[in-house]
Enzyme design. Structure first.
Site, PDB file in Angstrom:
ATOM      1  N   GLY A 104       0.785  -1.232   0.000  1.00 13.95           N
ATOM      2  CA  GLY A 104       0.000   0.000   0.000  1.00 13.95           C
ATOM      3  C   GLY A 104       0.819   1.285   0.000  1.00 13.95           C
ATOM      4  O   GLY A 104       0.540   2.209  -0.753  1.00 13.95           O
ATOM      5  N   HIS A 105       1.871   1.315   0.853  1.00 15.48           N
ATOM      6  CA  HIS A 105       2.522   2.630   1.060  1.00 15.48           C
ATOM      7  C   HIS A 105       3.398   3.060  -0.106  1.00 15.48           C
ATOM      8  O   HIS A 105       3.882   4.187  -0.131  1.00 15.48           O
ATOM      9  CB  HIS A 105       3.313   2.632   2.377  1.00 15.48           C
ATOM     10  N   CYS A 143      15.832   0.047   2.556  1.00 11.78           N
ATOM     11  CA  CYS A 143      16.367  -0.959   3.478  1.00 11.78           C
ATOM     12  C   CYS A 143      17.883  -0.944   3.500  1.00 11.78           C
ATOM     13  O   CYS A 143      18.494  -1.338   4.460  1.00 11.78           O
ATOM     14  CB  CYS A 143      15.892  -2.349   3.080  1.00 11.78           C
TER      15      CYS A 143
HETATM   16  N1  PLP Z   1       9.587  -5.299  -2.795  1.00 10.92           N
HETATM   17  C1  PLP Z   1      10.108  -4.201  -3.358  1.00 10.92           C
HETATM   18  C2  PLP Z   1      10.514  -4.254  -4.806  1.00 10.92           C
HETATM   19  C3  PLP Z   1      10.276  -3.038  -2.627  1.00 10.92           C
HETATM   20  O1  PLP Z   1      10.812  -1.952  -3.190  1.00 10.92           O
HETATM   21  C4  PLP Z   1       9.896  -3.035  -1.257  1.00 10.92           C
HETATM   22  C5  PLP Z   1      10.111  -1.839  -0.418  1.00 10.92           C
HETATM   23  O2  PLP Z   1      11.004  -1.038  -0.655  1.00 10.92           O
HETATM   24  C6  PLP Z   1       9.337  -4.201  -0.712  1.00 10.92           C
HETATM   25  C7  PLP Z   1       9.204  -5.305  -1.506  1.00 10.92           C
HETATM   26  C8  PLP Z   1       8.895  -4.253   0.721  1.00 10.92           C
HETATM   27  O3  PLP Z   1       7.643  -3.626   0.862  1.00 10.92           O
HETATM   28  P1  PLP Z   1       7.096  -3.199   2.319  1.00 10.92           P
HETATM   29  O4  PLP Z   1       7.868  -1.962   2.691  1.00 10.92           O
HETATM   30  O5  PLP Z   1       5.646  -2.928   2.111  1.00 10.92           O
HETATM   31  O6  PLP Z   1       7.348  -4.328   3.226  1.00 10.92           O
END
Ligand code: PLP
Length: 377
Positions: free
Chosen positions: A198-199, A320
């Protein structure tokens, strides 16, 4: 350097809430709407209706049946549920550019066998010839993202599905950075599982969804109640679900998807006005919103800081991994030198970015490069 208004160009990390979502949240707060969707009384039934309406809207945007949509806490959980839920042994093939939530999950699942990674070509695209060699009769699971979080490159998931299904493997697709940025259909792609969050697309953080093809058996990660077809037990995050439903309603409109006009104007101006820069994955099909720029000779961390002082929020990699000075996996996989990787800055626009944001960002980049190239000659 003078302070300017904030220009947020880090939408691949997270996005501002859409006005429609903010309106819905205000309604929820002002009218004090609450209830457990599993309760039999009217308060519960009202919230159940909100949850199911959202499921319907999300399913509509994915082109699937509402019963194939499982709400989760976000992209990371969707990826974990998909991969851990179907894996029973055998080889896993993934791309060298996956987000850590796929990459680290796959590495923890395939500890003994080791997993195979499809390399990238220097232009940022996926090497399909290698994919064809790596996906074999021993492969049971393939996970390839639809749009890359760092360069925006769109990967040929449909082609990967064809190869995998011919050899009897299931396919999961991380579409977190594609949802709301490009049109796609799970039926057309042919995937078995697909994750969204969502975000990344103007809904609340802490909500996501997993498409699970009808008939596919999945093991839940948690034990508990019967919510979300027992695949995701626990009282539903109905506020988050409502926000995702509102966004899905918007995405479902024909006119929703912006063109790449702002990104292209930004890149054209940067290339014209600043010497010794390059755009990663410039020549491949990308989502409309992502520009990954190598400012040669300038550490990305210094550029991000200098831009921040100018009021421009950008990132030097995925959220991350920011703060780490390890070269990005995606950029390394494209064959960039460590130096170029560590000089790469990601600008990511959103549905609400404006031409004035782009002009501010260009001017700030020019000023920052001018100052920093004197410090890092
Ligand atoms: N997959 C991708 C390609 C992303 O860019 C991200 C977040 O940066 C995620 C998964 C993880 O999503 P969430 O922050 O909703 O856990």
């Amino acid at each position: 350097m003078s302070k300017k208004k904030v220009v947020y160009l880090d939408s691949n990390s997270t996005t501002e809430l859409s006005q429609e979502v903010s309106g819905t949240l205000m309604d929820i707060v002002i009218q004090s709407i609450y209830g457990n969707p599993s309760s039999a009384h009217i308060a519960g039934k009202k919230i159940r209706a909100v949850v199911e309406a959202s499921r319907f809207s999300v399913a509509d945007t994915l082109d699937c049946d509402p019963s194939e949509v499982i709400f989760t806490s976000g992209g990371t959980e969707s990826n974990n549920l998909a991969l851990r839920g179907v894996y029973h042994g055998g080889e896993i093939v993934t791309s060298a550019a996956e987000h850590s939530s796929v990459f680290n999950t796959v590495s923890s699942l395939n500890v003994d066998d080791g997993f195979r990674t499809i390399p990238l070509l220097p232009d940022g695209s996926l090497d399909l010839e290698w994919a064809d060699k790596l996906i074999n009769e021993d492969t049971t699971l393939v996970s390839v993202m639809l749009a890359n979080n760092e360069t925006g490159a769109i990967f040929p998931v449909k082609e990967i599905v064809r190869m995998a299904h011919e050899r009897g493997a299931l396919v999961h697709c991380d579409a977190v950075q594609a949802y709301g940025k490009m049109f796609f259909s799970v039926k057309d792609l042919g995937v078995d599982l697909l994750s969204i969050s969502g975000h990344k697309t103007h809904a609340l953080p802490g909500i996501g969804a997993l498409y699970v093809r009808k008939g596919l058996k999945l093991h839940p990660m948690f034990t508990g109640g019967k919510q979300e077809s027992t695949l995701r037990p626990g009282t539903e995050n109905y506020v988050g679900i409502a926000s995702l439903g509102v966004v899905a309603e918007e995405i479902g409109k024909d006119s929703y998807f912006p063109t790449s006009g702002l990104r292209d104007a930004f890149e054209k101006a940067l290339l014209r006005k600043i010497p010794n820069i390059r755009i990663n994955a410039y020549d491949v099909d990308r989502v409309y919103n992502t520009s990954n720029v190598i400012f040669e000779g300038i550490p990305a961390s210094a550029m991000v800081k200098a831009l921040e002082e100018q009021g421009v929020m950008v990132s030097s990699g995925s959220a991350c991994s920011s703060g780490s000075d390890r070269p990005s996996r995606t950029l390394k996989a494209m064959g960039l030198s460590d130096e170029d990787c560590l000089s790469s800055v990601r600008f990511s626009f959103s549905q609400y970015s404006t031409i004035s944001d782009v002009s501010e960002a260009i001017n700030s980049c020019i000023e920052c490069v001018h100052v920093l190239r004197e410090s890092y000659p």
